[in-house]
Motif scaffolding. Structure first.
Motif, PDB file in Angstrom:
ATOM      1  N   GLU A  53     -13.611  71.360 -15.469  1.00 58.87           N
ATOM      2  CA  GLU A  53     -12.644  72.042 -16.321  1.00 58.87           C
ATOM      3  C   GLU A  53     -12.611  71.373 -17.691  1.00 58.87           C
ATOM      4  OE1 GLU A  53     -10.884  74.787 -15.762  1.00 58.87           O
ATOM      5  OE2 GLU A  53     -11.788  74.956 -13.765  1.00 58.87           O
ATOM      6  N   PRO A  54     -12.380  72.157 -18.739  1.00 64.70           N
ATOM      7  CA  PRO A  54     -12.295  71.582 -20.088  1.00 64.70           C
ATOM      8  C   PRO A  54     -10.886  71.140 -20.473  1.00 64.70           C
ATOM      9  CG  PRO A  54     -12.305  73.963 -20.246  1.00 64.70           C
ATOM     10  CD  PRO A  54     -12.425  73.637 -18.780  1.00 64.70           C
ATOM     11  N   GLU A  55      -9.911  71.387 -19.596  1.00 67.11           N
ATOM     12  CA  GLU A  55      -8.523  71.066 -19.898  1.00 67.11           C
ATOM     13  C   GLU A  55      -7.929  70.214 -18.782  1.00 67.11           C
ATOM     14  OE1 GLU A  55      -7.106  71.853 -22.684  1.00 67.11           O
ATOM     15  OE2 GLU A  55      -8.642  73.230 -23.455  1.00 67.11           O
ATOM     16  N   PRO A  56      -6.941  69.377 -19.104  1.00 60.80           N
ATOM     17  CA  PRO A  56      -6.262  68.599 -18.060  1.00 60.80           C
ATOM     18  C   PRO A  56      -5.528  69.507 -17.076  1.00 60.80           C
ATOM     19  CG  PRO A  56      -5.767  67.727 -20.251  1.00 60.80           C
ATOM     20  CD  PRO A  56      -6.435  69.061 -20.458  1.00 60.80           C
ATOM     21  N   TYR A  99     -13.299  61.484 -21.948  1.00 58.09           N
ATOM     22  CA  TYR A  99     -13.022  61.920 -23.309  1.00 58.09           C
ATOM     23  C   TYR A  99     -13.274  60.731 -24.233  1.00 58.09           C
ATOM     24  CZ  TYR A  99      -8.655  59.353 -22.727  1.00 58.09           C
ATOM     25  OH  TYR A  99      -7.739  58.365 -22.481  1.00 58.09           O
ATOM     26  N   THR A 145     -12.376  62.111 -15.102  1.00 50.93           N
ATOM     27  CA  THR A 145     -12.021  62.633 -16.417  1.00 50.93           C
ATOM     28  C   THR A 145     -12.750  61.800 -17.464  1.00 50.93           C
ATOM     29  OG1 THR A 145     -10.076  61.206 -16.653  1.00 50.93           O
ATOM     30  CG2 THR A 145      -9.748  63.350 -15.638  1.00 50.93           C
ATOM     31  N   ASP A 190      -2.340  64.593 -17.986  1.00 48.12           N
ATOM     32  CA  ASP A 190      -3.059  64.565 -19.259  1.00 48.12           C
ATOM     33  C   ASP A 190      -3.516  63.140 -19.563  1.00 48.12           C
ATOM     34  OD1 ASP A 190      -1.054  63.082 -20.808  1.00 48.12           O
ATOM     35  OD2 ASP A 190       0.156  64.910 -20.662  1.00 48.12           O
ATOM     36  N   SER A 239     -12.133  77.619 -13.364  1.00 43.48           N
ATOM     37  CA  SER A 239     -11.084  78.556 -13.770  1.00 43.48           C
ATOM     38  C   SER A 239     -11.676  79.858 -14.290  1.00 43.48           C
ATOM     39  CB  SER A 239     -10.188  77.918 -14.834  1.00 43.48           C
ATOM     40  OG  SER A 239     -10.970  77.448 -15.930  1.00 43.48           O
ATOM     41  N   TYR A 243     -12.616  66.383 -24.209  1.00 43.97           N
ATOM     42  CA  TYR A 243     -12.072  66.183 -22.867  1.00 43.97           C
ATOM     43  C   TYR A 243     -12.817  67.047 -21.849  1.00 43.97           C
ATOM     44  CZ  TYR A 243      -8.784  65.983 -18.980  1.00 43.97           C
ATOM     45  OH  TYR A 243      -8.217  65.792 -17.745  1.00 43.97           O
ATOM     46  N   ARG A 244     -13.072  66.468 -20.689  1.00 46.57           N
ATOM     47  CA  ARG A 244     -13.685  67.183 -19.573  1.00 46.57           C
ATOM     48  C   ARG A 244     -13.293  66.473 -18.280  1.00 46.57           C
ATOM     49  NH1 ARG A 244     -19.018  69.995 -18.614  1.00 46.57           N
ATOM     50  NH2 ARG A 244     -19.606  69.606 -16.436  1.00 46.57           N
ATOM     51  N   ARG A 245     -12.956  67.259 -17.268  1.00 38.67           N
ATOM     52  CA  ARG A 245     -12.738  66.669 -15.947  1.00 38.67           C
ATOM     53  C   ARG A 245     -13.607  67.396 -14.937  1.00 38.67           C
ATOM     54  NH1 ARG A 245      -8.554  69.213 -12.621  1.00 38.67           N
ATOM     55  NH2 ARG A 245      -7.770  71.089 -13.651  1.00 38.67           N
TER      56      ARG A 245
END
Length: 730
Positions: free
Chosen positions: A9-12, A129, A127, A34, A293, A114-116
């Motif tokens: 995912e690109p977001e927390p 970043y 995670t 985050d 997602s 950011y990437r997780r």
């Protein structure tokens, strides 16, 4: 991480439900939050909150059983509603999280990338970043949560303040410096109980300074920070310093690359298990590259099915060890876990473990076998106290500590249910057939179940057939009768199967047990042409229900098949057509799909899959929910989906192989590699719209029947010799 064997995912993750998961079947880790406030929720399979159930016993009703049987057989359709000791409904002890390891740090710079992600082949959730990493896995080799962080400055604490933490939970924190590193402890005692649990985190800092800031600590100027965490449930006071020393012994003496060494030890067993089976549906590479997602917004995408199949096997493996998966697998971020986060044995555990044998996860089977073996004496207590018999009866719910039956009520008279032991033992029997050996634990449990039926099946009908009375079909009731009835189809199938299977494990008793099974009545077909949920005349079906207990003879048993019992199979198919989905629970849809696959109905399999994939049942973590719109965190869909996909592509019995019985139009081509058959052969399968190839690698010499859409033929398999099948039409 390859795109087939992980997600990102690109977001927390703002919600714990969307956090990526790792586990070893004992400890679990759930990473979310985050970059300025990252949390890893730590769980353990043994963490259940005392609620009175720790002292509960099965009801002593055996003396009243003959009178109940007389009343039911005389036509009193509500007689079973008073077969109780009038206790209030008692839930099992609820599963709960231990605490969160919290990492607080400064915000990353704008555009830090950011990437997780989570890598299914290693179990590492990560995670990253601005060139910094935070990565977590739970070691199968060392039973420890391993967490490495490369942020130079951060604050670390153990935080018990998770949603719905019970009032009165007594919590104590500790923070000390030891020769092994900084030690953080959290000790929690349950309200009104002598039971407690303790979490211990050893913090090893490389190239920086550690300052205690009770109840946590601060790290500055570090090259890397390694956290090792364990949880222990207890009644005494464990020695935290001794636990710290034990954790430090996992580190190499020279302290070089401790993370890499721990990961290598873990990966050796985890990767081996995970990689045994793979599914490739020839998905678009661009879709495979999408974050989870985005894939979830494409419910018709083969790439989504690929990823959910991989995630399902990963999560199932990761939640199986000390126990098989709970309703939530091994994870939760909330103390208020739905339905106590129990082992629910009248559908959920059974569906979640359905792929253990065929999808080559003996680790799951071993977890289930171990749980059953530990609880078998409790099962014996259930039989004696409720039914006055020898043998064993499984409980409808368990918290892992007790196998006693005490969760029941008038509307859910689960203490009347006698089929649970057979269903729970079915994956163990499948596993034994797959490997060609009989586990003595399975043999022992089957013998106990057969002894129960010897003593319980004493009443007969006018035709001389044995009668199952009282009888219960989870969690349904006849349209014109009370909750406890006579001759539920599931009970009939389970009794027949248990007796005949026990006979195969115990030749000395085979004749008597098979004769008993042969005296059970046949299934009944109702006026709608459907297999009736109750074989007793006069009991009408209730069609709109989430459970499909009456089709137990189709799946997981092979009692009713299109090949051996075509008329009953047609009646079962009619019953499936008439069945509603009631409250749209995920387990109901996937149970429907499994039955449909056995009945060779690919369109119905596709529809059931679509109900889940288009119903927003999956969190971004690729863990699932019980209801549509991601309502109620629950592992049923996530863990059952691999079984659905295998069953639609290949099915086996000890003497039969069925290839491509129910392939949906959404899966026109692909490769399924490494699955196991119940006649002792590994199977690789490749298919396209015009042809298919199957490669069998048998471990024993045997003749089996091959079934495809074009007909039937015998296969003579020789141990150690590959057998290649090419099908032009399937």
């Amino acid at each position: 991480m390859t795109l087939l064997h992980g997600t990102w995912e690109p977001e927390p993750a703002a919600r714990w439900e969307d956090g990526f998961l790792s586990g070893n079947g004992h400890h679990g880790a759930l990473q979310f939050g985050d970059p300025t406030d990252e949390r890893v929720v730590v769980t353990h399979h043994t963490l259940v909150r005392p609620n009175g159930a720790e002292h509960a016993r099965p009801p002593r009703l055996a003396a009243e059983l003959p009178a109940l049987q007389d009343s039911l057989l005389a036509g009193d359709v509500h007689a079973a509603e008073s077969f109780t000791d009038r206790r209030e409904l008692q839930w099992v002890q609820p599963f709960h999280p231990a605490f969160a390891v919290r990492l607080r740090r400064t915000a990353p710079a704008e555009g830090s990338g950011y990437r997780r992600s989570v890598d299914f082949t290693t179990g590492v959730a990560q995670t990253e970043y601005d060139g910094r990493l935070s990565r977590v896995f739970v070691s199968r080799a060392d039973d420890v949560v391993v967490h490495q962080v490369t942020t130079p400055d951060l604050d670390i604490s153990l935080d018990h303040r998770l949603p719905n933490t019970p009032h009165g939970l007594a919590v104590g924190h500790g923070a000390v410096l030891t020769p092994e590193g900084a030690l953080l402890t959290l000790r929690a005692r349950y309200p009104g109980s002598d039971r407690a649990y303790t979490g211990v985190t050893l913090v090893v800092v490389t190239g920086g300074r550690t300052t205690l800031t009770p109840p946590g600590l601060r790290v500055t100027g570090a090259d890397s920070v390694l956290l090792l965490t364990r949880v222990l449930r207890h009644t005494d006071d464990p020695d935290a310093l001794a636990e710290a020393r034990a954790l430090s012994e996992l580190l190499p003496a020279d302290r070089e690359d401790p993370y890499d060494g721990l990961l290598a030890r873990h990966t050796e067993s985890h990767r081996t298990a995970y990689a045994r089976v793979t599914l490739d549906l020839a998905a678009d590479p661009a879709e495979r590259a999408l974050p989870g997602s985005s894939l979830l917004e494409r419910p018709d995408s083969p790439a989504l099915l690929e990823r959910l199949f991989a995630a399902g096997r990963y999560h199932l493996l990761s939640s199986s060890g000390l126990f098989p998966p709970r309703l939530t697998g091994l994870w939760t971020g909330d103390w208020d876990t739905a339905w106590s986060g129990a082992f629910t044995n009248d559908a959920n555990v059974n569906l979640q473990t359905a792929s253990a044998a065929c999808a080559a996860l003996p680790e799951v089977t071993e977890a289930l076998a171990s749980l059953i073996d530990r609880q078998l004496s409790d099962w014996q207590d259930n039989a004696r106290e409720i039914f006055g018999t020898r043998g064993a009866v499984a409980p409808p719910h368990s918290d892992g500590e007790s196998g006693l039956t005490y969760h029941f009520s008038r509307e859910y008279p689960l203490h009347l249910w006698t089929a649970g032991a057979d269903w729970l033992l079915k994956p163990l029997v499948d596993h034994d057939e797959t490997r060609g050996e009989q586990d003595p634990r399975t043999a022992r449990a089957l013998a106990e179940v057969a002894l129960f039926y010897e003593d319980f099946l004493t009443r007969t009908d006018a035709d001389g057939h044995l009668v199952v009375v009282p009888s219960y079909s989870p969690e349904n009731r006849p349209a014109n009768a009370g909750w406890g009835a006579i001759n539920a189809a599931m009970d009939l199938s389970a009794a027949r199967h248990a007796l005949r299977t026990a006979a195969a494990y115990h030749p000395e008793k085979a004749q008597a047990w098979r004769a008993l099974a042969d005296r059970l009545p046949p299934h009944r077909v109702n006026a709608d042409g459907a297999l009736a949920e109750w074989a007793w005349p006069g009991l009408d079906d209730t069609y709109d229900h989430r459970h499909l207990s009456h089709l137990y003879g189709v799946w997981p048993l092979d009692e009713i098949t299109p090949y051996d019992t075509p008329d009953l199979a047609a009646a079962a198919h009619r019953a499936l057509e008439l069945r509603g989905s009631e409250n749209d629970s995920a387990h109901g849809h996937f149970h429907h799909a499994l039955v449909a696959a056995r009945l060779r109905d690919g369109e119905r399999v596709a529809h059931a899959l679509g109900q889940v994939l288009k119903g927003d049942f999956f969190h971004i973590s690729l863990m699932s929910a019980h209801y549509p719109n991601r309502h109620v965190y629950n592992a049923d869909a996530a863990h059952t989906l691999p079984a659905v996909l295998v069953e639609m592509l290949a099915q086996s019995t000890p003497d039969r192989l069925v290839l491509l019985p129910a392939v949906p139009a959404t899966c026109p081509r692909g490769e399924l590699r490494g699955i196991r058959t119940r006649f002792g052969a590994a199977l690789d399968l490749t298919w396209s719209p015009t042809e298919a190839t199957a490669v069998l690698r048998p471990t024993r010499t045997h003749r089996v029947e091959l079934r495809t859409s074009s007909g039937t033929e015998p296969l003579d398999l020789v141990a150690g010799e590959d057998h290649v099948l090419r099908l032009e039409a399937w």
